[in-house]
Every structure is written in C-alpha cells, then in structure tokens.
Design an enzyme around this catalytic site. Structure first.
Site, PDB file in Angstrom:
ATOM      1  N   ARG A   1     -79.806   9.332 -12.002  1.00  0.00           N
ATOM      2  CA  ARG A   1     -79.469  10.509 -11.161  1.00  0.00           C
ATOM      3  C   ARG A   1     -78.224  11.254 -11.645  1.00  0.00           C
ATOM      4  NH1 ARG A   1     -80.740   6.781  -6.916  1.00  0.00           N
ATOM      5  NH2 ARG A   1     -82.941   7.025  -6.359  1.00  0.00           N
TER       6      ARG A   1
ATOM      7  N   LYS B   1     -77.707  25.173 -18.498  1.00  0.00           N
ATOM      8  CA  LYS B   1     -79.173  25.215 -18.382  1.00  0.00           C
ATOM      9  C   LYS B   1     -79.740  24.135 -19.287  1.00  0.00           C
ATOM     10  CE  LYS B   1     -80.340  29.952 -17.090  1.00  0.00           C
ATOM     11  NZ  LYS B   1     -80.991  31.203 -17.533  1.00  0.00           N
TER      12      LYS B   1
ATOM     13  N   GLU C   1     -78.581  36.186 -30.489  1.00  0.00           N
ATOM     14  CA  GLU C   1     -77.895  35.918 -29.210  1.00  0.00           C
ATOM     15  C   GLU C   1     -76.476  36.482 -29.227  1.00  0.00           C
ATOM     16  OE1 GLU C   1     -79.626  34.857 -26.696  1.00  0.00           O
ATOM     17  OE2 GLU C   1     -81.022  33.264 -27.275  1.00  0.00           O
TER      18      GLU C   1
ATOM     19  N   LYS D   1     -70.152  34.858 -22.002  1.00  0.00           N
ATOM     20  CA  LYS D   1     -71.041  33.956 -21.255  1.00  0.00           C
ATOM     21  C   LYS D   1     -70.267  33.272 -20.119  1.00  0.00           C
ATOM     22  CE  LYS D   1     -74.830  30.873 -21.196  1.00  0.00           C
ATOM     23  NZ  LYS D   1     -75.973  30.278 -21.844  1.00  0.00           N
TER      24      LYS D   1
ATOM     25  N   GLU E   1     -78.049  31.431 -11.501  1.00  0.00           N
ATOM     26  CA  GLU E   1     -78.860  32.627 -11.745  1.00  0.00           C
ATOM     27  C   GLU E   1     -79.536  33.161 -10.481  1.00  0.00           C
ATOM     28  OE1 GLU E   1     -80.861  32.747 -15.614  1.00  0.00           O
ATOM     29  OE2 GLU E   1     -82.410  33.955 -14.709  1.00  0.00           O
TER      30      GLU E   1
ATOM     31  N   ARG F   1     -76.420  36.401 -13.656  1.00  0.00           N
ATOM     32  CA  ARG F   1     -76.708  35.577 -14.848  1.00  0.00           C
ATOM     33  C   ARG F   1     -78.004  36.002 -15.553  1.00  0.00           C
ATOM     34  NH1 ARG F   1     -75.853  29.124 -15.995  1.00  0.00           N
ATOM     35  NH2 ARG F   1     -76.754  29.206 -18.079  1.00  0.00           N
TER      36      ARG F   1
ATOM     37  N   ASN G   1     -80.578  37.121 -20.143  1.00  0.00           N
ATOM     38  CA  ASN G   1     -81.956  37.034 -20.640  1.00  0.00           C
ATOM     39  C   ASN G   1     -82.445  38.348 -21.227  1.00  0.00           C
ATOM     40  OD1 ASN G   1     -82.562  34.311 -20.053  1.00  0.00           O
ATOM     41  ND2 ASN G   1     -82.614  34.845 -17.888  1.00  0.00           N
TER      42      ASN G   1
ATOM     43  N   HIS H   1     -85.401  38.362 -23.527  1.00  0.00           N
ATOM     44  CA  HIS H   1     -86.058  37.060 -23.420  1.00  0.00           C
ATOM     45  C   HIS H   1     -87.428  37.131 -22.754  1.00  0.00           C
ATOM     46  CE1 HIS H   1     -82.088  35.762 -24.574  1.00  0.00           C
ATOM     47  NE2 HIS H   1     -82.407  34.495 -24.528  1.00  0.00           N
TER      48      HIS H   1
ATOM     49  N   HIS I   1     -90.022  35.374 -24.814  1.00  0.00           N
ATOM     50  CA  HIS I   1     -90.754  34.170 -24.390  1.00  0.00           C
ATOM     51  C   HIS I   1     -92.256  34.385 -24.514  1.00  0.00           C
ATOM     52  CE1 HIS I   1     -87.247  32.366 -21.804  1.00  0.00           C
ATOM     53  NE2 HIS I   1     -87.047  32.266 -23.100  1.00  0.00           N
TER      54      HIS I   1
ATOM     55  N   HIS J   1     -86.801  30.884 -31.654  1.00  0.00           N
ATOM     56  CA  HIS J   1     -86.408  31.487 -30.384  1.00  0.00           C
ATOM     57  C   HIS J   1     -85.570  32.757 -30.618  1.00  0.00           C
ATOM     58  CE1 HIS J   1     -85.051  31.790 -26.238  1.00  0.00           C
ATOM     59  NE2 HIS J   1     -83.810  31.796 -26.661  1.00  0.00           N
TER      60      HIS J   1
HETATM   61  P1  NAD Z   1     -82.893  24.185 -32.977  1.00  0.00           P
HETATM   62  O1  NAD Z   1     -82.209  23.285 -32.059  1.00  0.00           O
HETATM   63  O2  NAD Z   1     -84.346  23.933 -33.246  1.00  0.00           O
HETATM   64  O3  NAD Z   1     -82.109  24.168 -34.374  1.00  0.00           O
HETATM   65  C1  NAD Z   1     -82.568  24.960 -35.424  1.00  0.00           C
HETATM   66  C2  NAD Z   1     -82.813  24.144 -36.715  1.00  0.00           C
HETATM   67  O4  NAD Z   1     -81.575  23.935 -37.368  1.00  0.00           O
HETATM   68  C3  NAD Z   1     -83.406  22.783 -36.493  1.00  0.00           C
HETATM   69  O5  NAD Z   1     -84.286  22.486 -37.537  1.00  0.00           O
HETATM   70  C4  NAD Z   1     -82.182  21.884 -36.548  1.00  0.00           C
HETATM   71  O6  NAD Z   1     -82.493  20.568 -36.883  1.00  0.00           O
HETATM   72  C5  NAD Z   1     -81.391  22.543 -37.631  1.00  0.00           C
HETATM   73  N1  NAD Z   1     -79.952  22.351 -37.606  1.00  0.00           N
HETATM   74  C6  NAD Z   1     -79.152  22.265 -36.528  1.00  0.00           C
HETATM   75  N2  NAD Z   1     -77.874  22.276 -36.924  1.00  0.00           N
HETATM   76  C7  NAD Z   1     -77.857  22.347 -38.272  1.00  0.00           C
HETATM   77  C8  NAD Z   1     -76.833  22.411 -39.247  1.00  0.00           C
HETATM   78  N3  NAD Z   1     -75.559  22.476 -38.885  1.00  0.00           N
HETATM   79  N4  NAD Z   1     -77.189  22.474 -40.534  1.00  0.00           N
HETATM   80  C9  NAD Z   1     -78.508  22.480 -40.898  1.00  0.00           C
HETATM   81  N5  NAD Z   1     -79.519  22.448 -40.023  1.00  0.00           N
HETATM   82  C10 NAD Z   1     -79.194  22.395 -38.715  1.00  0.00           C
HETATM   83  O7  NAD Z   1     -82.786  25.709 -32.533  1.00  0.00           O
HETATM   84  P2  NAD Z   1     -81.603  26.552 -31.875  1.00  0.00           P
HETATM   85  O8  NAD Z   1     -81.828  27.923 -32.338  1.00  0.00           O
HETATM   86  O9  NAD Z   1     -80.299  25.916 -32.051  1.00  0.00           O
HETATM   87  O10 NAD Z   1     -81.926  26.473 -30.308  1.00  0.00           O
HETATM   88  C11 NAD Z   1     -83.112  27.006 -29.787  1.00  0.00           C
HETATM   89  C12 NAD Z   1     -83.375  26.332 -28.463  1.00  0.00           C
HETATM   90  O11 NAD Z   1     -82.310  26.633 -27.571  1.00  0.00           O
HETATM   91  C13 NAD Z   1     -84.642  26.804 -27.794  1.00  0.00           C
HETATM   92  O12 NAD Z   1     -85.360  25.690 -27.323  1.00  0.00           O
HETATM   93  C14 NAD Z   1     -84.159  27.646 -26.640  1.00  0.00           C
HETATM   94  O13 NAD Z   1     -85.035  27.648 -25.554  1.00  0.00           O
HETATM   95  C15 NAD Z   1     -82.865  26.980 -26.307  1.00  0.00           C
HETATM   96  N6  NAD Z   1     -81.903  27.857 -25.617  1.00  0.00           N
HETATM   97  C16 NAD Z   1     -81.321  27.380 -24.503  1.00  0.00           C
HETATM   98  C17 NAD Z   1     -80.378  28.134 -23.847  1.00  0.00           C
HETATM   99  C18 NAD Z   1     -79.664  27.575 -22.657  1.00  0.00           C
HETATM  100  O14 NAD Z   1     -78.934  28.320 -21.990  1.00  0.00           O
HETATM  101  N7  NAD Z   1     -79.785  26.298 -22.372  1.00  0.00           N
HETATM  102  C19 NAD Z   1     -80.035  29.400 -24.336  1.00  0.00           C
HETATM  103  C20 NAD Z   1     -80.645  29.856 -25.493  1.00  0.00           C
HETATM  104  C21 NAD Z   1     -81.589  29.077 -26.134  1.00  0.00           C
HETATM  105  N1  GLY Z   2     -79.348  31.758 -22.066  1.00  0.00           N
HETATM  106  C1  GLY Z   2     -79.398  32.320 -20.772  1.00  0.00           C
HETATM  107  C2  GLY Z   2     -78.540  31.633 -19.788  1.00  0.00           C
HETATM  108  O1  GLY Z   2     -77.844  30.708 -20.103  1.00  0.00           O
HETATM  109  O2  GLY Z   2     -78.555  31.991 -18.637  1.00  0.00           O
END
Ligand code: NAD
Ligand code: GLY
Length: 369
Positions: free
Chosen positions: A129, A151, A193, A235, A245, A249, A253, A256, A260, A273
């Site tokens: 939890r 998030k 972003e 942010k 949100e 907030r 997006n 997005h 999406h 993404h």
């Molecule tokens: P990712 O986590 O898939 O990383 C991208 C690639 O880079 C992967 O292959 C990873 O293994 C590699 N990698 C990571 N760090 C590295 C480094 N320093 N050197 C070499 N390779 C490296 O993708 P991302 O773009 O980081 O994140 C996308 C995800 O984030 C999506 O699932 C999206 O939905 C999510 N997201 C979440 C929020 C939130 O607020 N929580 C906001 C935006 C996006």
């Molecule tokens: N990436 C959108 C949010 O964090 O609200």
C-alpha cells in the site's frame, strides 16, 4: 535555487505539495555524488528498477552510491520498451520485492527513462500500500517531464497509461551526463516535451529553444542544463497548483490527445511517445488555428521548430475515424466528448471541445495521403 558542490553546480527545483513536497536535483555526474543520495528515507534495503539497456551503462554507479546508505541494494532489470509497460513488468518488480522479503520501508529507485519511471512509481504506490521511491531519470523526456509530478502508470492493450496512480517520489535526481549516451532519436523525442512548455506557458522559453536548438541537438551541457531546469520549473509551477489534474494540469497534455491516438492506432512502440507528441502538437496548433485562437504564422513557426528538432510533423494516415475512436478513450474525455488542449493565445493554453467534423478535417490535413 543553485548550490555548489565539490564536483559541479547542482540546480534545484522544488515541487511544492505540502507534506508531499520534494526537490529535483539537476547537474552532470550526480550518480556518483554523495550529496544526491543523502537525506533519503532510511531503510534496510533499496531496490533499483532499471532495464536491460540502461543497466550496463549506469547500474553499477548507482549501486555503488546507494551501498553507503542501504545495507542491501537489490536489482530488478526489466525488458526495454513501451511494449513492456505492462502488468507482467509490474509483477516482476513485486516478485523481486517479495522474494527478497522487502518490508514497507524499502526504497525503490527508478533508473531509466519514462517507461521505467512510470512502472516503478506505480509499483511503489501499490507495494504494501505504498513505499517510498526516487526517480533517477536518464532520458531527456524523463528529466523534463515524466519523472516530475507523480503520474505513474502501465498501459492496457485498449489504452495508454490507463491503469495507474498519482504517487509522488521522494526526490528526482537528474544526472545530465546520462544524456550523452541517449540515441539521437530519443533526444529528439525528449525535445518534443521541452518545446511543449513554450506554447502553453512561456513564449520567452520558446524563443530560447529556437535560438539554442543546435546546441541542444549537439548536447551542449549548458544548453541541456537550462532546458531541463526551465522545463522542470514550469512543470513544478503547474503541478503545484493542481496535483491531480482537476484543472490547469491538463495543459501539460498539449499535443497528447492526438499523440496518444497515433501511439495507440499504430500500436505502442512504433512511434516514440515524444514523436507522437511532436506531431500531435502540430495537429493541436492547427485545430487552435481553425478555431481562430492562433494565427497561421504561429502554427508554421511551431511546425518548423518541431521538424528541426528531428520530429515527424506529418501524421500516419490511420483515417480520421481511427483518430476519433482513440481520442474518445483519452483520460480528458467527458461522457464521450473529446477535450483538447489548445493554444489561446501563444503562451497560454485552454482545454475545450471541438466539432468532430473539424477535428477530422485537421487530422486529414496533417496526415500523409
Ligand atoms: P523510454 O523509457 O522507453 O526510454 C527511451 C529509450 O532510451 C529506451 O530504449 C531506454 O532503455 C533508453 N535509455 C534510457 N536512458 C538512456 C541513456 N541514458 N542512454 C541510452 N539509452 C537510454 O522512453 P522515454 O521517452 O524516456 O519515456 C516515455 C514514457 O514516459 C512513455 O511511456 C510515456 O507515457 C511516459 N510519460 C510519462 C509522463 C508522466 O508524467 N508520468 C510524462 C510523459 C511521458
Ligand atoms: N505529462 C503530463 C503530466 O504530468 O501531467
């Protein structure tokens, strides 16, 4: 705030959320700096969650740093990729935690991009939890967006990030040096972003990005440091007003809703993404323009910047119906009515609906024929 250490200047941005407040630390080389890991919750064990790509690059250094603070440091390395942001990966984390008899004080560390960060945060929210966790983002996208704001989620085959929780980390540690090993395509995805923050909140920042795009693409450390810091400040300002949100907030997006739909329509992982968000911002700007909220010059300016950042500006031709279908399951949709983040005027965003016919027209105009 900025503080100096023996090794580098560490910039700090605070997320102000009452008892859930925390700091983002930003500097090169933080993985090895003792100050980055001091003052975290004490525990008998830590668990680093990472993936098979990031582990060979950075795991040993984080393990070494954490050994000073935790008697045992366990590791869970997941398969890489958006297609693994699933129940299976989540369960692998629980498998390790339970097999190692980890208690409710165990601190989780998310070492990787947004996929690892989102899954680890959700695991931390659920395990017993709720256990503490720390974000150690290693992609530009994760440093400027996903690691900040709490998030957490996994994907469902019918929708992206559809199962998750709001759950804040204890700290975010952005080691800027890790961006030097990022593939160029991933750097561009992160820039989507970064660019986003300009139209929704700060046109001076958009001017700065335009001026320094070459430096960012060349991974100039100072340019990256400023882009990460300013993005995190914006942010933090938004999340500090609306953690869950219920209002402002949603402006984070921008791009997005269309993005999406591209990701889900093509199948998760086909477009990154950030690529989908980049193209989605072009579509959202064009929709803003059709509604009379921005002029054509603004859409052209944004489209040009997104293209120069190495991102697609023409959408995949999935058919307008497929876009509309996926956008109806967007989390912002209300009773089946799609809600879009639109620019009104540049530097400010608004959330509102638009007629399906107009949205279909925009999608068609922005897609490859
Ligand atoms: P990712 O986590 O898939 O990383 C991208 C690639 O880079 C992967 O292959 C990873 O293994 C590699 N990698 C990571 N760090 C590295 C480094 N320093 N050197 C070499 N390779 C490296 O993708 P991302 O773009 O980081 O994140 C996308 C995800 O984030 C999506 O699932 C999206 O939905 C999510 N997201 C979440 C929020 C939130 O607020 N929580 C906001 C935006 C996006
Ligand atoms: N990436 C959108 C949010 O964090 O609200």
């Amino acid at each position: 705030m900025t503080i100096s250490t023996d090794h580098a200047t560490v910039q700090r941005v605070s997320i102000q959320l009452a008892e859930r407040s925390y700091d983002i630390q930003i500097a090169p080389g933080l993985l090895d700096q003792a100050t980055a890991w001091q003052g975290l919750p004490k525990a008998g064990a830590a668990l680093i969650v990472t993936n098979e790509t990031v582990a060979p690059l950075y795991l040993a250094r984080l393990q070494q740093s954490l050994k000073t603070h935790y008697p045992v440091v366990h590791v869970c390395s997941l398969p890489d990729g958006e297609s693994h942001k699933t129940w299976e990966s989540l369960n692998r984390i629980f498998d390790v935690l339970l097999a190692q008899a980890c208690d409710r004080k165990t601190v989780l560390f998310a070492l990787g991009g947004g996929v690892v960060g989102d899954i680890t945060g959700f695991a931390a929210a659920c395990y017993m939890r709720g256990v503490p966790f720390v974000q150690v983002p290693t992609t530009l996208l994760a440093q400027v967006d996903s690691s900040v704001g709490g998030k957490t989620a996994i994907n469902h085959p019918l929708g992206k990030n559809m199962v998750g929780a709001f759950y804040q980390p204890e700290r975010v540690v952005c080691d800027l040096s890790t961006l030097q090993t990022l593939p160029a395509r991933e750097l561009s995805a992160g820039l989507a972003e970064v660019i986003k923050y300009g139209p929704i909140a700060d046109m001076v920042f958009l001017d700065w990005i335009e001026k320094h795009l070459g430096d960012l693409l060349a991974r100039d450390p100072q340019a990256l440091a400023y882009a990460v810091k300013r993005s995190c400040e914006i942010k933090a300002w938004v999340v500090g007003q609306d953690e869950r949100e219920s209002g402002i907030r949603a402006i984070l997006n921008f791009g997005h809703t269309f993005g999406h739909a591209i990701e889900a329509g093509l199948g998760f992982g086909v477009w990154l993404h950030g690529e989908a968000v980049g193209c989605g911002m072009v579509m959202a700007s064009r929709l803003s323009q059709q509604l009379g909220l921005v002029d054509a010059a603004f859409t052209e300016r944004l489209t040009s910047l997104i293209a120069q950042a190495g991102l697609p500006v023409t959408g995949p031709d999935l058919g307008a119906d497929v876009y509309l279908h996926h956008m109806r399951v967007d989390k912002k949709a209300e009773a089946g009515d799609i809600r879009f983040v639109l620019i009104d005027p540049p530097g400010k965003a608004t959330v509102r609906g638009a007629p399906d016919a107009l949205v279909a027209e925009v999608v068609q105009a922005c897609c490859r024929a």
